[in-house]
Design a protein around this motif. Structure first.
Motif, PDB file in Angstrom:
ATOM      1  N   LYS A 115       0.806  -1.221   0.000  1.00 25.45           N
ATOM      2  CA  LYS A 115       0.000   0.000   0.000  1.00 25.45           C
ATOM      3  C   LYS A 115       0.839   1.271   0.000  1.00 25.45           C
ATOM      4  O   LYS A 115       0.318   2.362  -0.238  1.00 25.45           O
ATOM      5  CB  LYS A 115      -0.939   0.001   1.196  1.00 25.45           C
ATOM      6  CG  LYS A 115      -0.238  -0.062   2.543  1.00 25.45           C
ATOM      7  CD  LYS A 115      -1.244  -0.174   3.668  1.00 25.45           C
ATOM      8  CE  LYS A 115      -0.554  -0.319   5.025  1.00 25.45           C
ATOM      9  NZ  LYS A 115      -1.524  -0.476   6.118  1.00 25.45           N
ATOM     10  N   TYR A 116       2.152   1.140   0.262  1.00 28.96           N
ATOM     11  CA  TYR A 116       3.008   2.326   0.308  1.00 28.96           C
ATOM     12  C   TYR A 116       3.719   2.602  -1.017  1.00 28.96           C
ATOM     13  O   TYR A 116       4.329   3.659  -1.181  1.00 28.96           O
ATOM     14  CB  TYR A 116       4.065   2.177   1.410  1.00 28.96           C
ATOM     15  CG  TYR A 116       3.470   2.071   2.793  1.00 28.96           C
ATOM     16  CD1 TYR A 116       2.887   3.173   3.398  1.00 28.96           C
ATOM     17  CD2 TYR A 116       3.492   0.866   3.488  1.00 28.96           C
ATOM     18  CE1 TYR A 116       2.326   3.071   4.666  1.00 28.96           C
ATOM     19  CE2 TYR A 116       2.931   0.758   4.755  1.00 28.96           C
ATOM     20  CZ  TYR A 116       2.348   1.867   5.338  1.00 28.96           C
ATOM     21  OH  TYR A 116       1.801   1.766   6.598  1.00 28.96           O
ATOM     22  N   ARG A 118       2.628   3.400  -3.760  1.00 25.20           N
ATOM     23  CA  ARG A 118       2.066   4.532  -4.508  1.00 25.20           C
ATOM     24  C   ARG A 118       2.696   5.867  -4.137  1.00 25.20           C
ATOM     25  O   ARG A 118       2.459   6.877  -4.809  1.00 25.20           O
ATOM     26  CB  ARG A 118       0.550   4.601  -4.287  1.00 25.20           C
ATOM     27  CG  ARG A 118       0.126   4.916  -2.867  1.00 25.20           C
ATOM     28  CD  ARG A 118      -1.403   4.967  -2.769  1.00 25.20           C
ATOM     29  NE  ARG A 118      -1.887   5.301  -1.446  1.00 25.20           N
ATOM     30  CZ  ARG A 118      -2.136   4.432  -0.491  1.00 25.20           C
ATOM     31  NH1 ARG A 118      -1.917   3.145  -0.721  1.00 25.20           N
ATOM     32  NH2 ARG A 118      -2.572   4.811   0.686  1.00 25.20           N
ATOM     33  N   TYR A 119       3.490   5.897  -3.087  1.00 20.75           N
ATOM     34  CA  TYR A 119       4.106   7.148  -2.669  1.00 20.75           C
ATOM     35  C   TYR A 119       5.400   7.462  -3.430  1.00 20.75           C
ATOM     36  O   TYR A 119       6.035   8.472  -3.158  1.00 20.75           O
ATOM     37  CB  TYR A 119       4.381   7.125  -1.161  1.00 20.75           C
ATOM     38  CG  TYR A 119       3.123   7.108  -0.333  1.00 20.75           C
ATOM     39  CD1 TYR A 119       2.230   8.181  -0.367  1.00 20.75           C
ATOM     40  CD2 TYR A 119       2.793   6.009   0.458  1.00 20.75           C
ATOM     41  CE1 TYR A 119       1.059   8.155   0.371  1.00 20.75           C
ATOM     42  CE2 TYR A 119       1.619   5.981   1.204  1.00 20.75           C
ATOM     43  CZ  TYR A 119       0.761   7.055   1.164  1.00 20.75           C
ATOM     44  OH  TYR A 119      -0.393   7.044   1.885  1.00 20.75           O
ATOM     45  N   ILE A 120       5.819   6.597  -4.335  1.00 20.34           N
ATOM     46  CA  ILE A 120       6.977   6.917  -5.175  1.00 20.34           C
ATOM     47  C   ILE A 120       6.615   8.124  -6.034  1.00 20.34           C
ATOM     48  O   ILE A 120       5.613   8.115  -6.747  1.00 20.34           O
ATOM     49  CB  ILE A 120       7.348   5.726  -6.090  1.00 20.34           C
ATOM     50  CG1 ILE A 120       7.683   4.487  -5.252  1.00 20.34           C
ATOM     51  CG2 ILE A 120       8.527   6.093  -6.985  1.00 20.34           C
ATOM     52  CD1 ILE A 120       8.916   4.606  -4.408  1.00 20.34           C
ATOM     53  N   PRO A 121       7.404   9.208  -6.002  1.00 21.78           N
ATOM     54  CA  PRO A 121       7.045  10.427  -6.740  1.00 21.78           C
ATOM     55  C   PRO A 121       6.937  10.190  -8.245  1.00 21.78           C
ATOM     56  O   PRO A 121       7.764   9.475  -8.826  1.00 21.78           O
ATOM     57  CB  PRO A 121       8.198  11.389  -6.418  1.00 21.78           C
ATOM     58  CG  PRO A 121       8.817  10.863  -5.172  1.00 21.78           C
ATOM     59  CD  PRO A 121       8.641   9.369  -5.228  1.00 21.78           C
ATOM     60  N   TYR A 122       5.935  10.803  -8.842  1.00 20.45           N
ATOM     61  CA  TYR A 122       5.724  10.637 -10.280  1.00 20.45           C
ATOM     62  C   TYR A 122       6.921  11.094 -11.115  1.00 20.45           C
ATOM     63  O   TYR A 122       7.285  10.421 -12.086  1.00 20.45           O
ATOM     64  CB  TYR A 122       4.457  11.391 -10.714  1.00 20.45           C
ATOM     65  CG  TYR A 122       4.199  11.304 -12.196  1.00 20.45           C
ATOM     66  CD1 TYR A 122       3.617  10.169 -12.745  1.00 20.45           C
ATOM     67  CD2 TYR A 122       4.559  12.342 -13.056  1.00 20.45           C
ATOM     68  CE1 TYR A 122       3.403  10.067 -14.109  1.00 20.45           C
ATOM     69  CE2 TYR A 122       4.345  12.250 -14.411  1.00 20.45           C
ATOM     70  CZ  TYR A 122       3.755  11.111 -14.939  1.00 20.45           C
ATOM     71  OH  TYR A 122       3.555  11.012 -16.286  1.00 20.45           O
ATOM     72  N   SER A 471      12.657  13.941  -2.131  1.00 23.43           N
ATOM     73  CA  SER A 471      12.387  14.067  -0.690  1.00 23.43           C
ATOM     74  C   SER A 471      12.845  15.416  -0.165  1.00 23.43           C
ATOM     75  O   SER A 471      12.135  16.081   0.608  1.00 23.43           O
ATOM     76  CB  SER A 471      13.095  12.935   0.073  1.00 23.43           C
ATOM     77  OG  SER A 471      12.651  11.681  -0.368  1.00 23.43           O
ATOM     78  N   PHE A 474      10.540  18.126  -1.389  1.00 23.50           N
ATOM     79  CA  PHE A 474       9.275  18.080  -0.646  1.00 23.50           C
ATOM     80  C   PHE A 474       9.451  18.698   0.742  1.00 23.50           C
ATOM     81  O   PHE A 474       8.616  19.493   1.189  1.00 23.50           O
ATOM     82  CB  PHE A 474       8.803  16.629  -0.516  1.00 23.50           C
ATOM     83  CG  PHE A 474       7.597  16.467   0.372  1.00 23.50           C
ATOM     84  CD1 PHE A 474       6.334  16.807  -0.081  1.00 23.50           C
ATOM     85  CD2 PHE A 474       7.737  15.993   1.658  1.00 23.50           C
ATOM     86  CE1 PHE A 474       5.222  16.669   0.737  1.00 23.50           C
ATOM     87  CE2 PHE A 474       6.634  15.846   2.494  1.00 23.50           C
ATOM     88  CZ  PHE A 474       5.378  16.193   2.024  1.00 23.50           C
TER      89      PHE A 474
END
Length: 621
Positions: A115-116, A118-122, A471, A474
């Motif tokens: 579930k994690y 998906r947090y890889i940056p586009y 990172s 961000f």
């Protein structure tokens, strides 16, 4: 079991159709990886079957993909280079890295990491995918024009002096380990050096020539020489393949155009007896497990590739779960991400044991399966069985496929895998980061850094650097936003909250109210540190309202502690209002509460705090 066969006809047709689409790609990826067409085919067979059987997406079709093959090439090239250019010698270590990647995927699934992903940056994914396309396109130019560096004797001869030096160095290293150098005074060295044959030097020179012409930089460096040695027949076969792939799509998309191109061009080349270069021989018979990976591997040889194995595992996870989302949208179902990772890991592990390439869920093949009627796990298993039948029945025929045809197929794959959506968005993305007078888009910078470094340096390191930059960017943005919302201002300058409207006018110079909005974390601590310095020492009380600060990390905690100590030394009383659960827990762990802030100075509401101020703070002016 009953549910598995509930859509038998549709699953069978969907699996067969997807398997047909997968066949030319599996062969092409195997050839481009350096392990040969059989590795691609084995990977497609075992991954498709076992990922479907154990995975969490019913309609997923898995197999070797462009991104996974590109990273695998790094592993293969590196381990072949340290094994004297001998693929057979390096194979146990190569397959062990692939097995390790599969086991890591199983571990990711068991740990619930799915579930994690998906947090890889586009921007990182976008830059990586475009780089994959660039790598495939440039590296396939040489086979598409029929130029193979190790077969160009004039080019190979340039590396003979270096090859001889390397062979002598290897002899010296061996003798140093055996203690011969000191004891025999180089006599044994001279004897061994005299036994070096011209064939050994030529073999090493071919390895060096091939290595120096590999990758994007190597291909670009040797391209001028290659263009002077074009094999026009091979180029014609590659161009014909590309034209048919794109042209046939305009006629119909029901039949895979890559398969049509493979059959037509290969049939013409073989039928007319053209003098073309075929792909490597595909072994006949059922695949045999390569048990050497457990007995002949060298731990020191694969240790530098542990991070690469993790990258393969994560990349395969991302690729597969993105495809799972596409499948969900088409079938109106919901996949199980962690179960899917376990299935992919088992599939990749089995593929490695049988000498296959690693892979992931393949979007195009999955879409084809769904459109052809596939609805359950049986469709993916059917695709694997079909490819096994092709291997057993048509292996000798498939071995006659021209290498240039597969190069042409890969050229179209390289063009298709690029992220044109991300590239088109470059001019319109907001310039959100300033470097002196220059403003630029952080997303564009991340994408271009990953794209360039992946293309000319190292795929694995490029992704890691991209993630670090993303990172940091961000954190910079979050720090700026937090600082913007939490500037230290006097009560007259900082906007009042509604419940502060009745604050006594005569105490506004005595009391400063600080509103904390958003998390206090390491990205915002530098601005917060300025709090004590900006408050005039004429103030006697500071109110810190924390109702909108949901989170505080360790950096934020110690920064807050430093500020409170500084204020206390200046004789300023600090009052806290509406301290939420997590920040309070952190402050209690290091005794900020009650050593610096006693319980009587902590209030649930601003009204309670205001009552305390009216009773205890006196107007000095």
């Amino acid at each position: 079991m009953k549910k598995l066969f509930s859509n038998f006809k549709g699953d069978l047709f969907g699996g067969i159709t997807a398997g047909i689409v997968a066949l030319p790609l599996a062969l092409a990826f195997g050839v481009s990886s350096g392990m040969g067409p059989s590795a691609g085919l084995y990977g497609a067979i075992f991954l498709s079957f076992f990922a479907a059987l154990f995975g969490g997406t019913n309609t997923q079709i898995s197999g070797p993909t462009a991104p996974m093959t590109a990273v695998s090439m790094v592993v293969i090239a590196g381990l072949v280079a340290v094994n004297d250019g001998n693929l057979e010698k390096a194979l146990p270590s190569i397959l062990l890295v692939f097995l390790l990647a599969g086991l890591m995927q199983v571990g990711l699934g068991l740990l619930g990491i799915g579930k994690y992903i998906r947090y890889i940056p586009y921007p990182v994914v976008s830059g990586f995918m475009t780089a994959i396309g660039v790598i495939i396109l440039i590296t396939q130019i040489l086979p598409a024009i029929g130029y193979y560096p190790k077969e160009d004797l004039d080019y190979v001869n340039e590396y003979k002096p270096m090859a001889e030096e390397i062979i002598l160095e290897n002899i010296l290293k061996e003798e140093a380990g055996e203690g011969i150098l000191v004891l025999e005074d180089f006599k044994e060295t001279i004897v061994r050096a005299e036994k070096i044959t011209e064939e050994e030097i030529l073999k090493e020179a071919k390895t060096l020539a091939n290595t120096n012409a590999s990758g994007v930089i190597g291909a670009i460096k040797i391209l001028p020489r290659a263009l002077k040695n074009i094999n026009w027949l091979e180029l014609s076969l590659a161009l014909s393949t590309i034209i048919i792939i794109y042209g046939f799509k305009r006629i119909t998309t029901k039949i895979p155009s890559a398969l049509v191109a493979l059959v037509v061009v290969s049939g013409v080349a073989y039928g007319f007896g053209l003098d073309y270069r075929p792909i490597e021989q595909i072994p006949s018979g059922f695949p045999v497990p390569n048990l050497n990976i457990f007995t002949e591997f060298k731990l020191g040889a694969i240790s530098p590739y542990v991070f690469t194995a993790l990258t393969l595992a994560l990349l395969g996870a991302i690729d597969s779960l993105l495809t799972s989302v596409v499948a969900d949208n088409m079938t109106k179902t919901k996949h199980k991400p962690n179960k899917e990772l376990i299935g992919q890991g088992i599939g990749n592990s089995m593929a490695a044991i049988f000498g296959g390439l690693p892979g992931a869920g393949a979007t195009i093949r999955t879409v084809v399966n769904i459109n052809a009627g596939g609805k359950t796990k049986l469709s993916g298993m059917a695709a694997g069985v079909l490819l096994l039948i092709v291997l057993l029945a048509l292996g000798p025929i498939a071995s006659q496929i021209p290498a240039a045809v597969l190069a042409g197929i890969l050229v179209t794959v390289g063009i298709g895998v690029m992220d044109y959506k991300g590239l088109k968005a470059i001019p319109s993305l907001p310039k959100d980061v300033s470097l002196g007078p220059v403003k630029f888009s952080s997303e564009v910078v991340i994408m271009l850094v990953v794209l360039v470094l992946s293309s000319v340096w190292n795929l694995v390191y490029a992704v890691g650097i991209g993630l670090v930059i993303a990172s940091l960017m961000f954190m910079k943005k979050m720090g700026d936003l937090t600082a913007e919302r939490s500037d230290v201002k006097s009560l007259e300058k900082e906007a009042n909250w509604p419940d502060e409207a009745t604050f006594p006018q005569n105490l506004k110079e005595e009391v400063f109210i600080k509103h904390l909005k958003g998390p206090l974390f390491f990205g915002s601590t530098s601005e917060f540190l300025q709090l004590a310095d900006q408050i005039p020492r004429t103030a006697s009380t500071v109110v810190i309202r924390m109702g909108r600060m949901q989170y505080m990390d360790q950096s934020g905690l110690y920064t807050l502690e430093d500020v409170l100590i500084d204020l206390k030394r200046s004789g300023i009383t600090v009052l806290l209002v509406d301290v939420l659960k997590q920040p309070r827990y952190m402050m209690e762990r290091v005794d900020v509460i009650p050593d610096l802030i006693p319980e009587e100075h902590i209030f649930k509401t601003f009204k309670e705090c205001l009552n305390w101020i009216k009773e205890n703070v006196k107007d000095k002016f």
